[in-house]
Design a protein around this motif. Structure first.
Motif, PDB file in Angstrom:
ATOM      1  N   ARG A   1       0.840  -1.219   0.000  1.00  0.00           N
ATOM      2  CA  ARG A   1       0.000   0.000   0.000  1.00  0.00           C
ATOM      3  C   ARG A   1       0.863   1.252   0.000  1.00  0.00           C
ATOM      4  N   ALA A   2       1.926   1.262   0.811  1.00  0.00           N
ATOM      5  CA  ALA A   2       2.805   2.442   0.900  1.00  0.00           C
ATOM      6  C   ALA A   2       3.480   2.733  -0.435  1.00  0.00           C
ATOM      7  N   ALA A   3       3.691   1.688  -1.239  1.00  0.00           N
ATOM      8  CA  ALA A   3       4.341   1.854  -2.538  1.00  0.00           C
ATOM      9  C   ALA A   3       3.330   2.110  -3.657  1.00  0.00           C
ATOM     10  N   GLY A   4       2.037   2.215  -3.295  1.00  0.00           N
ATOM     11  CA  GLY A   4       1.021   2.471  -4.302  1.00  0.00           C
ATOM     12  C   GLY A   4       0.636   1.249  -5.118  1.00  0.00           C
ATOM     13  N   HIS A   5       0.870   0.059  -4.575  1.00  0.00           N
ATOM     14  CA  HIS A   5       0.529  -1.203  -5.245  1.00  0.00           C
ATOM     15  C   HIS A   5      -0.777  -1.715  -4.653  1.00  0.00           C
ATOM     16  N   ALA A   6      -1.640  -2.257  -5.480  1.00  0.00           N
ATOM     17  CA  ALA A   6      -2.885  -2.841  -4.989  1.00  0.00           C
ATOM     18  C   ALA A   6      -2.580  -3.992  -4.032  1.00  0.00           C
ATOM     19  N   ASP A   7      -3.454  -4.168  -3.037  1.00  0.00           N
ATOM     20  CA  ASP A   7      -3.316  -5.288  -2.115  1.00  0.00           C
ATOM     21  C   ASP A   7      -3.872  -6.521  -2.819  1.00  0.00           C
ATOM     22  N   THR A   8      -2.990  -7.296  -3.433  1.00  0.00           N
ATOM     23  CA  THR A   8      -3.394  -8.497  -4.168  1.00  0.00           C
ATOM     24  C   THR A   8      -3.034  -9.760  -3.392  1.00  0.00           C
ATOM     25  N   VAL A   9      -2.830  -9.619  -2.087  1.00  0.00           N
ATOM     26  CA  VAL A   9      -2.450 -10.763  -1.253  1.00  0.00           C
ATOM     27  C   VAL A   9      -3.613 -11.757  -1.188  1.00  0.00           C
ATOM     28  N   ALA A  10      -3.299 -13.016  -1.432  1.00  0.00           N
ATOM     29  CA  ALA A  10      -4.292 -14.089  -1.354  1.00  0.00           C
ATOM     30  C   ALA A  10      -3.748 -15.200  -0.468  1.00  0.00           C
ATOM     31  N   ALA A  11      -4.652 -15.835   0.279  1.00  0.00           N
ATOM     32  CA  ALA A  11      -4.272 -16.923   1.181  1.00  0.00           C
ATOM     33  C   ALA A  11      -4.628 -18.271   0.557  1.00  0.00           C
ATOM     34  N   PHE A  12      -3.738 -19.239   0.727  1.00  0.00           N
ATOM     35  CA  PHE A  12      -3.941 -20.603   0.228  1.00  0.00           C
ATOM     36  C   PHE A  12      -3.628 -21.560   1.371  1.00  0.00           C
ATOM     37  N   PRO A  13      -4.669 -22.028   2.085  1.00  0.00           N
ATOM     38  CA  PRO A  13      -4.468 -22.868   3.276  1.00  0.00           C
ATOM     39  C   PRO A  13      -3.638 -24.124   3.032  1.00  0.00           C
ATOM     40  N   ASP A  14      -3.629 -24.651   1.797  1.00  0.00           N
ATOM     41  CA  ASP A  14      -2.836 -25.855   1.525  1.00  0.00           C
ATOM     42  C   ASP A  14      -1.352 -25.545   1.405  1.00  0.00           C
ATOM     43  N   GLY A  15      -0.996 -24.254   1.367  1.00  0.00           N
ATOM     44  CA  GLY A  15       0.406 -23.857   1.393  1.00  0.00           C
ATOM     45  C   GLY A  15       0.965 -23.464   0.041  1.00  0.00           C
ATOM     46  N   THR A  16       1.928 -22.548   0.122  1.00  0.00           N
ATOM     47  CA  THR A  16       2.634 -22.054  -1.064  1.00  0.00           C
ATOM     48  C   THR A  16       4.130 -21.999  -0.760  1.00  0.00           C
ATOM     49  N   ARG A  17       4.598 -22.913   0.083  1.00  0.00           N
ATOM     50  CA  ARG A  17       5.986 -22.901   0.556  1.00  0.00           C
ATOM     51  C   ARG A  17       6.989 -23.062  -0.584  1.00  0.00           C
ATOM     52  N   SER A  18       6.710 -23.940  -1.523  1.00  0.00           N
ATOM     53  CA  SER A  18       7.630 -24.137  -2.659  1.00  0.00           C
ATOM     54  C   SER A  18       7.040 -23.480  -3.897  1.00  0.00           C
ATOM     55  N   ALA A  19       7.879 -23.273  -4.905  1.00  0.00           N
ATOM     56  CA  ALA A  19       7.397 -22.698  -6.164  1.00  0.00           C
ATOM     57  C   ALA A  19       6.333 -23.600  -6.789  1.00  0.00           C
ATOM     58  N   ALA A  20       6.525 -24.912  -6.722  1.00  0.00           N
ATOM     59  CA  ALA A  20       5.554 -25.846  -7.298  1.00  0.00           C
ATOM     60  C   ALA A  20       4.214 -25.753  -6.563  1.00  0.00           C
TER      61      ALA A  20
ATOM     62  N   ALA B   1      -1.363 -23.717  -6.495  1.00  0.00           N
ATOM     63  CA  ALA B   1      -2.394 -22.986  -5.763  1.00  0.00           C
ATOM     64  C   ALA B   1      -3.003 -21.858  -6.604  1.00  0.00           C
ATOM     65  N   VAL B   2      -2.170 -21.094  -7.301  1.00  0.00           N
ATOM     66  CA  VAL B   2      -2.696 -19.947  -8.052  1.00  0.00           C
ATOM     67  C   VAL B   2      -3.066 -20.307  -9.485  1.00  0.00           C
ATOM     68  N   GLY B   3      -2.645 -21.478  -9.972  1.00  0.00           N
ATOM     69  CA  GLY B   3      -2.987 -21.905 -11.321  1.00  0.00           C
ATOM     70  C   GLY B   3      -2.136 -21.256 -12.395  1.00  0.00           C
ATOM     71  N   CYS B   4      -0.823 -21.253 -12.186  1.00  0.00           N
ATOM     72  CA  CYS B   4       0.086 -20.676 -13.178  1.00  0.00           C
ATOM     73  C   CYS B   4       1.262 -21.617 -13.396  1.00  0.00           C
ATOM     74  N   GLU B   5       2.170 -21.220 -14.288  1.00  0.00           N
ATOM     75  CA  GLU B   5       3.385 -21.985 -14.511  1.00  0.00           C
ATOM     76  C   GLU B   5       4.352 -21.758 -13.352  1.00  0.00           C
ATOM     77  N   VAL B   6       5.174 -22.744 -13.044  1.00  0.00           N
ATOM     78  CA  VAL B   6       6.177 -22.605 -11.981  1.00  0.00           C
ATOM     79  C   VAL B   6       7.100 -21.414 -12.267  1.00  0.00           C
ATOM     80  N   ALA B   7       7.392 -21.161 -13.549  1.00  0.00           N
ATOM     81  CA  ALA B   7       8.279 -20.053 -13.929  1.00  0.00           C
ATOM     82  C   ALA B   7       7.702 -18.685 -13.561  1.00  0.00           C
TER      83      ALA B   7
END
Length: 163
Positions: free
Chosen positions: A14-33, A38-44
């Protein structure tokens, strides 16, 4: 502790003028995979945060989730005109938490307790949208590579390990 870390990331966005696009994924997002699934995108498209040490300075490498960071390339990218200034080495989890305020698996590109030297993987710029950790192993935020560069105050660099 993760609640405070996530709020620190939200405040920095918010301080940098960026939208708050934070999303929670209870199953975890610890690794890139995990984050990509979780978000439905490519690992890259996952902008993973890797913290190294250069003496007492934290070095944050924001790498494409498909890449491994090459410490020698990181050191070269950090060197000044006078030659190598930093000896870069891996950082242990306790030190990472102490200097960044984030646990490994949730290190965000913004909101660090100690401002790091930041390098962004050149490969991230091949994607229109990327997702980065948002302070916990269950939170990410969506952004663009250009915004990530602006938010982090980083430098674009070739940091990908060959092979």
């Amino acid at each position: 502790m993760s609640g405070g870390s996530v709020e620190r990331v939200r405040a920095a966005l918010r301080a940098a003028g960026h939208a708050d696009t934070v999303a929670a994924f209870p199953d975890g997002t610890r690794s890139a995979a995990e984050a990509a699934a979780a978000v439905g995108c490519e690992v890259a498209q996952i902008a993973k945060s890797i913290v190294f040490r250069a003496g007492d300075r934290p070095v944050l490498v924001i790498a494409s989730g498909a890449n491994r960071a090459d410490m020698a390339k990181v050191a070269v990218a950090l060197q000044g005109d006078a030659g190598p200034v930093f000896h870069v080495k891996r950082a242990d989890g306790g030190w990472v938490r102490e200097v960044t305020g984030f646990a490994i698996g949730g290190v965000a590109p913004v909101g660090h307790l100690t401002p790091p030297l930041v390098l962004l993987d050149e490969d991230l710029f091949g994607h229109a949208q990327v997702w980065a950790a948002a302070g916990s192993p269950m939170h990410v935020f969506a952004t663009t590579p250009a915004e990530l560069l602006r938010l982090s105050g980083g430098t674009r660099a070739d940091v990908r390990e060959a092979g």
